[in-house]
Design an enzyme around this catalytic site. Structure first.
Site, PDB file in Angstrom:
ATOM      1  N   SER A 117      -2.466   0.301  -4.327  1.00  0.00           N
ATOM      2  CA  SER A 117      -2.992   1.468  -3.623  1.00  0.00           C
ATOM      3  C   SER A 117      -4.377   1.855  -4.138  1.00  0.00           C
ATOM      4  O   SER A 117      -4.683   1.653  -5.310  1.00  0.00           O
ATOM      5  CB  SER A 117      -2.024   2.644  -3.834  1.00  0.00           C
ATOM      6  OG  SER A 117      -2.617   3.865  -3.445  1.00  0.00           O
ATOM      7  N   ALA A 118      -5.181   2.452  -3.254  1.00  0.00           N
ATOM      8  CA  ALA A 118      -6.506   2.937  -3.665  1.00  0.00           C
ATOM      9  C   ALA A 118      -6.406   4.297  -4.353  1.00  0.00           C
ATOM     10  O   ALA A 118      -7.359   4.765  -4.961  1.00  0.00           O
ATOM     11  CB  ALA A 118      -7.399   3.070  -2.428  1.00  0.00           C
ATOM     12  N   SER A 119      -5.239   4.917  -4.273  1.00  0.00           N
ATOM     13  CA  SER A 119      -5.104   6.299  -4.744  1.00  0.00           C
ATOM     14  C   SER A 119      -4.986   6.423  -6.254  1.00  0.00           C
ATOM     15  O   SER A 119      -4.332   5.618  -6.903  1.00  0.00           O
ATOM     16  CB  SER A 119      -3.878   6.940  -4.107  1.00  0.00           C
ATOM     17  OG  SER A 119      -3.684   8.233  -4.639  1.00  0.00           O
ATOM     18  N   ASP A 168       0.885  -1.161   0.000  1.00  0.00           N
ATOM     19  CA  ASP A 168       0.000   0.000   0.000  1.00  0.00           C
ATOM     20  C   ASP A 168       0.932   1.222   0.000  1.00  0.00           C
ATOM     21  O   ASP A 168       2.112   1.107   0.330  1.00  0.00           O
ATOM     22  CB  ASP A 168      -0.867  -0.041   1.274  1.00  0.00           C
ATOM     23  CG  ASP A 168      -1.692   1.212   1.444  1.00  0.00           C
ATOM     24  OD1 ASP A 168      -2.333   1.615   0.459  1.00  0.00           O
ATOM     25  OD2 ASP A 168      -1.682   1.795   2.546  1.00  0.00           O
ATOM     26  N   LEU A 169       0.420   2.372  -0.387  1.00  0.00           N
ATOM     27  CA  LEU A 169       1.269   3.571  -0.476  1.00  0.00           C
ATOM     28  C   LEU A 169       1.075   4.506   0.726  1.00  0.00           C
ATOM     29  O   LEU A 169       1.973   4.640   1.569  1.00  0.00           O
ATOM     30  CB  LEU A 169       0.946   4.311  -1.786  1.00  0.00           C
ATOM     31  CG  LEU A 169       1.649   5.640  -2.033  1.00  0.00           C
ATOM     32  CD1 LEU A 169       3.158   5.452  -2.168  1.00  0.00           C
ATOM     33  CD2 LEU A 169       1.105   6.302  -3.304  1.00  0.00           C
ATOM     34  N   ASP A 170      -0.114   5.124   0.788  1.00  0.00           N
ATOM     35  CA  ASP A 170      -0.398   6.117   1.833  1.00  0.00           C
ATOM     36  C   ASP A 170      -0.345   5.462   3.210  1.00  0.00           C
ATOM     37  O   ASP A 170      -1.101   4.534   3.487  1.00  0.00           O
ATOM     38  CB  ASP A 170      -1.796   6.726   1.622  1.00  0.00           C
ATOM     39  CG  ASP A 170      -1.907   7.484   0.306  1.00  0.00           C
ATOM     40  OD1 ASP A 170      -0.994   8.248  -0.019  1.00  0.00           O
ATOM     41  OD2 ASP A 170      -2.924   7.308  -0.403  1.00  0.00           O
ATOM     42  N   LYS A 208      -8.888   6.036   5.999  1.00  0.00           N
ATOM     43  CA  LYS A 208      -7.673   5.386   5.495  1.00  0.00           C
ATOM     44  C   LYS A 208      -8.004   4.161   4.645  1.00  0.00           C
ATOM     45  O   LYS A 208      -8.787   3.311   5.065  1.00  0.00           O
ATOM     46  CB  LYS A 208      -6.753   4.994   6.657  1.00  0.00           C
ATOM     47  CG  LYS A 208      -6.097   6.205   7.283  1.00  0.00           C
ATOM     48  CD  LYS A 208      -5.045   5.819   8.301  1.00  0.00           C
ATOM     49  CE  LYS A 208      -4.379   7.071   8.851  1.00  0.00           C
ATOM     50  NZ  LYS A 208      -3.514   6.790   9.999  1.00  0.00           N
ATOM     51  N   GLY A 209      -7.407   4.090   3.487  1.00  0.00           N
ATOM     52  CA  GLY A 209      -7.608   2.947   2.597  1.00  0.00           C
ATOM     53  C   GLY A 209      -8.903   3.026   1.798  1.00  0.00           C
ATOM     54  O   GLY A 209      -9.157   2.206   0.929  1.00  0.00           O
ATOM     55  N   GLU A 212       0.288  -3.135   4.795  1.00  0.00           N
ATOM     56  CA  GLU A 212      -0.894  -2.268   4.883  1.00  0.00           C
ATOM     57  C   GLU A 212      -1.016  -1.557   6.227  1.00  0.00           C
ATOM     58  O   GLU A 212      -0.723  -2.148   7.256  1.00  0.00           O
ATOM     59  CB  GLU A 212      -2.154  -3.139   4.733  1.00  0.00           C
ATOM     60  CG  GLU A 212      -2.801  -3.091   3.387  1.00  0.00           C
ATOM     61  CD  GLU A 212      -3.408  -1.748   3.015  1.00  0.00           C
ATOM     62  OE1 GLU A 212      -3.505  -0.854   3.883  1.00  0.00           O
ATOM     63  OE2 GLU A 212      -3.778  -1.597   1.853  1.00  0.00           O
ATOM     64  N   ASP A 213      -1.481  -0.315   6.200  1.00  0.00           N
ATOM     65  CA  ASP A 213      -1.739   0.405   7.457  1.00  0.00           C
ATOM     66  C   ASP A 213      -3.233   0.501   7.770  1.00  0.00           C
ATOM     67  O   ASP A 213      -3.603   0.959   8.844  1.00  0.00           O
ATOM     68  CB  ASP A 213      -1.160   1.828   7.405  1.00  0.00           C
ATOM     69  CG  ASP A 213      -1.904   2.712   6.429  1.00  0.00           C
ATOM     70  OD1 ASP A 213      -2.212   2.239   5.313  1.00  0.00           O
ATOM     71  OD2 ASP A 213      -2.192   3.875   6.773  1.00  0.00           O
ATOM     72  N   ASN A 250      -3.630   9.088  -7.316  1.00  0.00           N
ATOM     73  CA  ASN A 250      -2.480   9.995  -7.393  1.00  0.00           C
ATOM     74  C   ASN A 250      -1.158   9.285  -7.128  1.00  0.00           C
ATOM     75  O   ASN A 250      -0.145   9.935  -6.867  1.00  0.00           O
ATOM     76  CB  ASN A 250      -2.640  11.120  -6.359  1.00  0.00           C
ATOM     77  CG  ASN A 250      -3.807  12.028  -6.676  1.00  0.00           C
ATOM     78  OD1 ASN A 250      -3.831  12.663  -7.728  1.00  0.00           O
ATOM     79  ND2 ASN A 250      -4.784  12.086  -5.790  1.00  0.00           N
ATOM     80  N   ARG A 284     -11.673   7.821  -2.795  1.00  0.00           N
ATOM     81  CA  ARG A 284     -12.016   9.249  -2.704  1.00  0.00           C
ATOM     82  C   ARG A 284     -13.526   9.465  -2.556  1.00  0.00           C
ATOM     83  O   ARG A 284     -13.986  10.187  -1.672  1.00  0.00           O
ATOM     84  CB  ARG A 284     -11.494   9.979  -3.949  1.00  0.00           C
ATOM     85  CG  ARG A 284     -11.507  11.482  -3.816  1.00  0.00           C
ATOM     86  CD  ARG A 284     -11.001  12.139  -5.094  1.00  0.00           C
ATOM     87  NE  ARG A 284      -9.712  11.614  -5.528  1.00  0.00           N
ATOM     88  CZ  ARG A 284      -9.204  11.758  -6.748  1.00  0.00           C
ATOM     89  NH1 ARG A 284      -9.866  12.457  -7.646  1.00  0.00           N
ATOM     90  NH2 ARG A 284      -8.030  11.234  -7.055  1.00  0.00           N
ATOM     91  N   THR A 318       1.050  10.490   3.689  1.00  0.00           N
ATOM     92  CA  THR A 318       0.195  11.437   2.972  1.00  0.00           C
ATOM     93  C   THR A 318      -1.155  11.628   3.671  1.00  0.00           C
ATOM     94  O   THR A 318      -1.928  12.493   3.268  1.00  0.00           O
ATOM     95  CB  THR A 318      -0.043  10.942   1.530  1.00  0.00           C
ATOM     96  OG1 THR A 318      -0.127   9.529   1.572  1.00  0.00           O
ATOM     97  CG2 THR A 318       1.069  11.360   0.606  1.00  0.00           C
ATOM     98  N   LYS A 359     -10.741  -1.592  -1.527  1.00  0.00           N
ATOM     99  CA  LYS A 359     -10.471  -2.410  -0.348  1.00  0.00           C
ATOM    100  C   LYS A 359     -11.642  -2.213   0.604  1.00  0.00           C
ATOM    101  O   LYS A 359     -12.144  -1.100   0.684  1.00  0.00           O
ATOM    102  CB  LYS A 359      -9.172  -1.924   0.334  1.00  0.00           C
ATOM    103  CG  LYS A 359      -7.942  -1.998  -0.567  1.00  0.00           C
ATOM    104  CD  LYS A 359      -6.763  -1.252   0.060  1.00  0.00           C
ATOM    105  CE  LYS A 359      -5.611  -1.145  -0.932  1.00  0.00           C
ATOM    106  NZ  LYS A 359      -4.469  -0.377  -0.428  1.00  0.00           N
TER     107      LYS A 359
END
Ligand code: BG6
Ligand code: MG
Length: 223
Positions: A122-124, A17-19, A53-54, A177-178, A126, A57, A25, A153
């Site tokens: 990632s879900a983003s 995962d990214l964020d 989180k996760g 994952e966070d 961006n 948008r 972020t 997710k």
């Protein structure tokens, strides 16, 4: 073709995962959502932000509007999400490699050298911009993000796609994952999951650490 060297564990691929795992972020998401809520004359707390989180948008916006007791049409929601994203992009456009979370570059370098395959999950929408700004793009063989999945997710789609692209089975993957929704997604996909955060929150993870700076290759081999 990827070359597997030195790997003694059943795990062959690492899906990140990214964020909140590689970069922090969450604070920028929070600031941009808060600014949006303030334009509609309400506010929400940093603890509520945890629930975002996760989450994609549009799903985040739906939750926030519910907190403010506000009803909007689909068209208005699209406009609000675009406005939030413009503020968010303004902030992440100024990110630097200094904002990569502790131990990230060292860990990604170590697993790359050891021959693991790496993908982003990632879900983003961006993710490319963030990876570019923080100098992390080159670590990933494949990138799966909000632009390439249909289901958010805790649906496992993002990680299943990552495994397919890396040409490994779910059993050979570990997800980092966070978010609670992210750990659920990994488990629903039949993968191992390493939680980045707190044990009492990421209860379904196979292992929980406070950050990638606390992980070693041996931890992966023991999974
Ligand atoms: C996730 C974040 O990684 O991406 C969420 O944890 C965010 O908070 C989601 O809503 C979507 O991000 P973006 O950049 O497409 O708005
Ligand atoms: Mg996250």
């Amino acid at each position: 073709m990827y070359h597997l060297r030195n790997i003694t564990s059943n795990i062959k691929a690492c899906l990140f995962d990214l964020d909140g795992v590689l970069v922090d972020t969450a604070i920028y998401h929070y600031q941009a959502w808060k600014r949006l809520a303030n334009t509609m004359n309400f506010d929400f707390a940093e603890e509520q932000n945890e629930q975002l989180k996760g989450v994609s948008r549009m799903e985040s916006l739906t939750k926030i509007l519910a907190w403010g007791n506000i009803t909007k049409t689909e068209r208005e929601k699209m406009e609000l999400a675009a406005l939030k994203n413009s503020w968010y992009v303004e902030m992440i456009s100024k990110m630097t490699p200094n904002e990569v979370l502790p131990g990230t570059v060292e860990f990604l370098t170590a697993i790359t050298k050891a021959g693991y395959k790496l993908a982003l999950g990632s879900a983003s929408k961006n993710s490319s911009l963030i990876l570019e700004r923080t100098n992390l793009t080159h670590f990933f063989h494949e990138i799966v993000d909000g632009n390439s999945v249909n289901k958010s997710k805790p649906d496992p789609e993002v990680f299943i796609k990552g495994a397919e692209l890396l040409n490994v089975s779910a059993k050979e993957c570990v997800v980092f994952e966070d978010a609670v929704a992210g750990i659920e997604a990994a488990k629903a996909g039949g993968m191992k999951a390493i939680g980045i955060g707190k044990k009492n929150i990421l209860v379904h993870a196979d292992l929980v650490v406070s950050g990638l700076d606390k992980l070693t290759i041996e931890d992966l081999e023991r999974l």
